[in-house]
Design a protein around this motif. Structure first.
Motif: not given
Length: 319
Positions: A6-22, A174-186
């Motif tokens: 979500e941006t202030t100009a509208g929304n962008i849907t992004l497909d990630l190259f999770v297999e070729s660029q993990p 998100d196919p990747f497990p989160d690291p330990n001690n992983f807490h979102p910022y406010p």
């Protein structure tokens, strides 16, 4: 479909190259999940070529270590060895490609949080060794058009006269497990981010602003961003975000399914402005918070409509 930005100009849907660029995808997804990119501006517009983003404290340079999950020592207990063996990318950036920018740190080529988005299919081949493509826009090209056509302050600085910023990122896969001690910022803009907002129409009033009314200025700034009607308003706890919809799914279909859990106040499937086709995500608003919570508990584990398993979360937008 991996993330919706979500941006202030509208929304962008992004497909990630999770297999070729993990490895770069791991880095990007975890920074997204940390809310690291919140209120990050798009800057350094090179018309019909590229725009830069990914540094929330622009124009200050980022700290390479603190802005990269894979370099941050607090996350080193997470083994990244499976992702370090990815083959060298042969992906050539085209219109809407997200690419990390390579930099030098301690005599090694690394990448941090900063990325560029290509604004056309004409990409300078000499830059291919300086970037790492990791994703491709599949919806939201009108946002790129808005960015590409934003007036800039000067040819030398290439800074936009008016900011376009990231307001939230929904992680859809998100196919990747989160690291330990992983807490979102406010989800709060920093004082520095507020002080560097760029609104040319405020040029006269900002000169008269003093330390006694900084709060009023911050409120006005956030209101002008367009994502917050008022600086003290928080996202609605009665609204659910629904993604991965089938293009044929209608608002009426969603209302029937979600109406089993309470009184649905409003259903809004987002359409592409020009074609009026479904962008395959939307919002369901209930009258009461407990109704939204009940629907989330029941449907987030597995809800299939028109042959598609939906992604359901609480909305972070206040629009």
């Amino acid at each position: 479909m991996s993330v919706l930005i979500e941006t202030t100009a509208g929304n962008i849907t992004l497909d990630l190259f999770v297999e070729s660029q993990p490895l770069p995808c791991f880095n990007f997804l975890k920074l997204c999940k940390l809310n690291y990119y919140f209120f990050t501006p798009f800057h350094t517009i090179d018309k019909d070529f590229s725009v830069h983003c990914g540094n929330p404290n622009y124009p200050n340079p980022p700290n390479i270590i603190s802005s990269s999950i894979i370099e941050d020592t607090q996350f080193q207990d997470q083994s990244l060895s499976p992702y370090l063996l990815a083959p060298k990318s042969t992906i050539k950036p085209t219109l809407g490609t997200f690419s990390f920018v390579k930099s030098i740190h301690e005599n090694q080529q690394v990448f941090d949080s900063r990325f560029i988005i290509t604004l056309s299919d004409s990409f300078d081949d000499s830059l291919e060794n300086q970037v790492i493509p990791f994703g491709q826009i599949i919806e939201g090209f009108t946002v790129l058009e808005t960015i590409n056509n934003t007036p800039i302050e000067s040819i030398e600085l290439k800074r936009p006269l008016r900011d376009i910023r990231i307001t939230y990122i929904h992680i859809l896969h998100d196919p990747f497990p989160d690291p330990n001690n992983f807490h979102p910022y406010p989800l709060e803009p920093s004082e520095f981010q507020l002080s560097t907002m760029r609104f040319p129409e405020l040029s006269k009033t900002t000169k008269d602003i003093n330390s006694d009314n900084n709060n009023e200025y911050n409120a006005l700034t956030l209101e002008l961003v367009g994502d917050l009607p008022h600086y003290s308003i928080k996202p609605s706890p009665e609204t659910l975000f629904v993604a991965k919809l089938n293009p044929i799914t209608t608002s009426e279909s969603l209302e029937i399914v979600f109406g089993r859990f309470g009184n649905v106040k409003n259903v809004n499937i987002i359409l592409e402005p020009k074609t009026k086709k479904s962008l395959c995500y939307g919002f369901v608003e209930y009258n009461e918070q407990h109704e939204a919570e009940s629907a989330y508990r029941k449907l987030s584990k597995g809800c299939v409509i028109d042959g598609r398993k939906l992604h359901i979360d609480f909305s972070q937008s206040v629009r």
